[in-house]
Scaffold this active site. Structure first.
Site, PDB file in Angstrom:
ATOM      1  N   SER A  12     -26.908  16.404   4.455  1.00 25.80           N
ATOM      2  CA  SER A  12     -25.734  16.959   3.779  1.00 25.80           C
ATOM      3  C   SER A  12     -24.734  15.837   3.553  1.00 25.80           C
ATOM      4  CB  SER A  12     -25.086  18.042   4.648  1.00 25.80           C
ATOM      5  OG  SER A  12     -23.753  18.249   4.232  1.00 25.80           O
ATOM      6  N   HIS A  37     -28.677  17.889   0.242  1.00 19.47           N
ATOM      7  CA  HIS A  37     -27.859  19.099   0.390  1.00 19.47           C
ATOM      8  C   HIS A  37     -26.415  18.780  -0.008  1.00 19.47           C
ATOM      9  CE1 HIS A  37     -27.050  23.055   2.306  1.00 19.47           C
ATOM     10  NE2 HIS A  37     -25.912  22.506   2.701  1.00 19.47           N
ATOM     11  N   ASP A  39     -22.628  20.368  -0.451  1.00 21.36           N
ATOM     12  CA  ASP A  39     -21.770  21.482  -0.054  1.00 21.36           C
ATOM     13  C   ASP A  39     -20.599  21.632  -1.011  1.00 21.36           C
ATOM     14  OD1 ASP A  39     -22.956  22.472   2.466  1.00 21.36           O
ATOM     15  OD2 ASP A  39     -22.657  20.388   3.089  1.00 21.36           O
ATOM     16  N   MET A  41     -17.308  23.662  -1.891  1.00 22.73           N
ATOM     17  CA  MET A  41     -16.319  24.548  -1.245  1.00 22.73           C
ATOM     18  C   MET A  41     -15.081  24.662  -2.125  1.00 22.73           C
ATOM     19  SD  MET A  41     -16.501  23.223   2.687  1.00 22.73           S
ATOM     20  CE  MET A  41     -18.042  22.664   3.428  1.00 22.73           C
ATOM     21  N   HIS A  70     -25.186  24.181  -2.145  1.00 23.23           N
ATOM     22  CA  HIS A  70     -24.807  25.277  -1.247  1.00 23.23           C
ATOM     23  C   HIS A  70     -23.413  25.711  -1.660  1.00 23.23           C
ATOM     24  CE1 HIS A  70     -23.747  26.408   3.222  1.00 23.23           C
ATOM     25  NE2 HIS A  70     -23.742  27.462   2.416  1.00 23.23           N
ATOM     26  N   MET A  72     -20.263  27.524  -1.365  1.00 27.89           N
ATOM     27  CA  MET A  72     -19.369  28.256  -0.462  1.00 27.89           C
ATOM     28  C   MET A  72     -18.111  28.546  -1.259  1.00 27.89           C
ATOM     29  SD  MET A  72     -20.181  25.968   2.885  1.00 27.89           S
ATOM     30  CE  MET A  72     -20.900  24.704   1.837  1.00 27.89           C
ATOM     31  N   MET A 141     -26.793  30.148   8.332  1.00 36.25           N
ATOM     32  CA  MET A 141     -25.724  29.267   8.814  1.00 36.25           C
ATOM     33  C   MET A 141     -25.686  29.304  10.338  1.00 36.25           C
ATOM     34  SD  MET A 141     -24.273  27.780   6.244  1.00 36.25           S
ATOM     35  CE  MET A 141     -23.066  26.932   7.265  1.00 36.25           C
ATOM     36  N   ASP A 179     -28.552  25.449   8.640  1.00 43.03           N
ATOM     37  CA  ASP A 179     -27.470  24.536   8.290  1.00 43.03           C
ATOM     38  C   ASP A 179     -26.337  24.647   9.301  1.00 43.03           C
ATOM     39  OD1 ASP A 179     -25.560  23.014   7.009  1.00 43.03           O
ATOM     40  OD2 ASP A 179     -25.372  24.316   5.256  1.00 43.03           O
ATOM     41  N   GLY A 201     -25.758  16.939   8.566  1.00 40.99           N
ATOM     42  CA  GLY A 201     -24.685  16.125   7.996  1.00 40.99           C
ATOM     43  C   GLY A 201     -24.259  15.033   8.939  1.00 40.99           C
TER      44      GLY A 201
END
Ligand code: DX5
Ligand code: ZN
Length: 225
Positions: A12, A37, A39, A41, A70, A72, A141, A179, A201
């Site tokens: 990540s 990966h 993320d 957000m 991913h 979020m 998660m 994750d 990560g």
């Protein structure tokens, strides 16, 4: 069944040095990463803001690894196809954020990517019982989404085992991704529980040598590959 599964390490980039992203990604590629990966957000669904479409587009041109976005974010259905257009090969949306999960998953597949359902630590598997039949992968998660470097929430292991059983019983071949808080101490256990895509990560980009950290994580799963 655990034998014969393909296990992938998915670094990540949340914990990477964003000023040196190209070099950081090249290092994990050399270390044997199988997926990248990313993320996303929005400061609304989760209390943090990260990166979005332009970064995914640049990364897709810069790496041979499939990008796993991913999301979020609130209202992920408004953006999911745009992430596929930007180059993501996998896009996951949170069940907690989307009342129209079937429509969003179909839109992701229709755009040509794998569609994933992400589920928070406190959300019951019952919430996705119907939806797992429409997904290519399920992202369990094992921390509350929003930040890297948090401690693994142990009951996530039992959730992975139960999901593995649900999928096997229904002969569904959706993959299980996990994750949050994955490191060398728990990686073998999460694979034994049934996870196949392992996001990490801080254990990779927080290490002195991310290439070696990736290689060691891969090595820790070899008996399962
Ligand atoms: C958290 C993110 C994770 C995060 C994992 O919201 O979804 O992908 O980067 O970081 P570590 O491996 O440090 O827990
Ligand atoms: Zn993530």
């Amino acid at each position: 069944m655990v034998s014969g599964r393909t296990i992938e390490i998915a670094p990540s980039i949340l914990s990477a040095d964003f000023a040196r992203l190209g070099e950081e990604i090249a290092a994990v590629e050399r270390g044997g990463a199988g997926i990248l990966h990313v993320d996303v957000m929005d400061g609304h669904f989760v209390p943090n803001i990260t990166i979005g479409l332009p970064v995914v587009k640049s990364l897709a041109a810069a790496t041979r690894l499939p990008i796993d976005a991913h999301l979020m974010i609130s209202e992920p259905g408004r953006y999911a196809e745009q992430f596929v257009a930007a180059g993501a090969k996998m896009v996951s949306v949170h069940v907690e954020a989307d009342p129209h999960l079937h429509r969003t998953l179909m839109a992701i597949k229709g755009a040509g990517a794998q569609a994933g359902i992400a589920i928070n630590p406190a959300t019951s598997l019952g919430e996705i019982e119907e939806a797992i039949g429409f997904a290519d992968y399920i992202l369990i998660m094992s921390v509350n989404p929003g930040f890297g470097g948090q401690r693994f929430i142990n009951p996530a292991l039992q959730k992975v085992r139960r999901l593995r059983q649900m999928l096997d019983e229904r002969r569904l071949n959706a993959k299980i991704e996990i994750d949050g808080g994955i490191d060398l101490n728990n990686i073998a256990e999460v694979v034994a529980a049934g996870a196949e895509i392992l996001v990490a990560g801080s254990a990779i980009f927080g290490a002195a040598d991310p290439q070696e950290a990736t290689r060691l994580m891969r090595e820790a799963t070899v008996e399962w590959v």
